[in-house]
Design an enzyme around this catalytic site. Structure first.
Site, short mmCIF file in Angstrom:
data_model
loop_
_atom_site.label_atom_id
_atom_site.label_comp_id
_atom_site.label_asym_id
_atom_site.label_seq_id
_atom_site.Cartn_x
_atom_site.Cartn_y
_atom_site.Cartn_z
N ASP A 38 1.05 -1.19 0.10
CA ASP A 38 0.02 -0.07 -0.04
C ASP A 38 0.86 1.16 0.08
OD1 ASP A 38 -3.00 0.68 0.00
OD2 ASP A 38 -2.27 1.92 1.59
N SER A 39 0.47 2.13 -1.09
CA SER A 39 1.67 3.23 -1.33
C SER A 39 0.94 4.42 -1.52
CB SER A 39 2.68 2.67 -2.27
OG SER A 39 1.80 2.15 -3.35
N LYS B 185 14.73 3.70 -10.77
CA LYS B 185 13.77 3.77 -10.06
C LYS B 185 13.49 2.82 -8.75
CE LYS B 185 8.64 4.30 -9.23
NZ LYS B 185 7.53 4.05 -9.64
N PHE C 246 4.35 5.08 -13.33
CA PHE C 246 2.82 5.39 -13.42
C PHE C 246 2.49 6.26 -12.33
CE2 PHE C 246 1.95 2.77 -9.37
CZ PHE C 246 3.20 2.22 -8.97
N GLY C 247 1.18 6.25 -12.21
CA GLY C 247 0.54 7.15 -11.16
C GLY C 247 1.06 8.73 -11.00
P1 ITT Z 1 -3.84 -2.19 -5.36
O1 ITT Z 1 -4.30 -1.35 -3.89
O2 ITT Z 1 -4.61 -3.21 -5.98
O3 ITT Z 1 -2.33 -2.69 -4.88
P2 ITT Z 1 -3.59 0.61 -6.07
O4 ITT Z 1 -3.07 1.15 -7.15
O5 ITT Z 1 -5.23 1.02 -5.68
O6 ITT Z 1 -3.33 -1.03 -6.23
P3 ITT Z 1 -2.96 1.75 -3.63
O7 ITT Z 1 -4.12 1.79 -2.89
O8 ITT Z 1 -1.82 1.49 -2.93
O9 ITT Z 1 -2.74 0.74 -4.88
O10 ITT Z 1 -2.55 3.27 -4.26
C1 ITT Z 1 -1.63 3.79 -4.62
C2 ITT Z 1 -1.52 5.20 -4.95
O11 ITT Z 1 -0.33 5.76 -4.98
C3 ITT Z 1 -1.75 5.14 -6.55
O12 ITT Z 1 -2.52 6.36 -6.97
C4 ITT Z 1 -0.66 5.38 -7.32
O13 ITT Z 1 -0.56 5.75 -8.40
C5 ITT Z 1 0.26 5.92 -6.33
N1 ITT Z 1 1.66 5.45 -6.36
C6 ITT Z 1 2.03 4.59 -5.34
N2 ITT Z 1 3.50 4.20 -5.63
C7 ITT Z 1 3.78 4.97 -6.80
C8 ITT Z 1 4.88 5.00 -7.46
O14 ITT Z 1 6.02 4.06 -7.52
N3 ITT Z 1 4.72 6.02 -8.77
C9 ITT Z 1 3.65 6.80 -8.73
N4 ITT Z 1 2.40 6.81 -8.20
C10 ITT Z 1 2.57 5.76 -7.24
#
Ligand code: ITT
Length: 202
Positions: free
Chosen positions: A72-73, A178, A155-156
């Site tokens: 979770d991130s 990264k 991503f993200g």
């Molecule tokens: P799961 O819960 O199924 O693992 P998720 O994408 O919903 O998938 P999270 O609830 O942990 O995962 O949400 C992580 C958010 O933080 C999400 O918006 C990601 O784009 C962002 N994020 C996390 N790590 C990142 C990274 O290394 N680079 C860019 N954005 C990141």
């Protein structure tokens, strides 16, 4: 059998986790949630990354009977008192949309100079075994929010973030670089010894 489940629905996150794990534990057999029987996935309702990582890992370990990792991130911006934080994935509401999240975050920081744009990515990785043993590690990557998106990789929020000590955004970093500096790489490498020991014992 060196087999493990990674409990995520985010394909790009899964790719990073697989890549980092493969480098640390050669021959490990990583299953994503698409590779296992479907099960009811509980909502992520905790206020901490650790809490939500445990929710995901416990559910998948119970359903599959296999050792499970979950991540979770999110991104935590200093001047926003740590937000978006655990709400990073749904920061601009439903349906979840990375591009809209990024635009909202940029708009919230309009006119703020570099000194006011400090932020960090945080990652909690939970390792849960079917016998109930649980371990958590946290990884952090500090940096700043850029004034506009840069790069196509990652991503993200990666196009908006430049890590301390780097000259380019996360979305412009080579994958290996990264992984070396990321919140995810740090948390995962810290948990690898416990994972390796558990897999050897099976
Ligand atoms: P799961 O819960 O199924 O693992 P998720 O994408 O919903 O998938 P999270 O609830 O942990 O995962 O949400 C992580 C958010 O933080 C999400 O918006 C990601 O784009 C962002 N994020 C996390 N790590 C990142 C990274 O290394 N680079 C860019 N954005 C990141």
């Amino acid at each position: 059998m060196r087999r493990i489940v990674i409990a995520t629905r985010n394909t790009k996150k899964l790719a990073e986790l697989r890549r980092i794990l493969a480098a640390e534990i050669p021959g490990i057999d990583v299953l994503g949630l698409d590779d296992v029987e479907p099960f009811e996935e509980p909502p992520e309702i905790e206020a901490t990354f650790e809490g939500n990582a445990l929710i995901k890992a416990r559910a998948a370990a119970a359903a599959t009977g296999l050792p499970t990792l979950a991540d979770d991130s999110g991104i935590c911006v200093d001047i926003l008192n740590g937000m978006p934080g655990v709400l990073s994935a749904r920061w601009s509401g439903a349906p979840r949309d990375d591009e809209r999240n990024n635009q909202l975050l940029l708009a919230q920081l309009t006119d703020l100079s570099g000194e006011r744009r400090h932020a960090e990515f945080r990652c909690a990785v939970a390792f849960v075994q079917p016998d109930g043993e649980e371990i958590i590690e946290i990884g952090v990557m500090r940096g700043r929010i850029l004034p506009e998106p840069r790069g196509q990789g990652g991503f993200g929020y990666d196009p908006l973030f430049i890590a301390d000590g780097q000259a380019v955004s996360n979305a412009e970093l080579p994958a290996g670089e990264k992984d070396r500096v990321s919140h995810r790489g740090r948390a995962l490498r810290d948990i690898v010894p416990a994972v390796a020991t558990a897999l050897r014992a099976r």
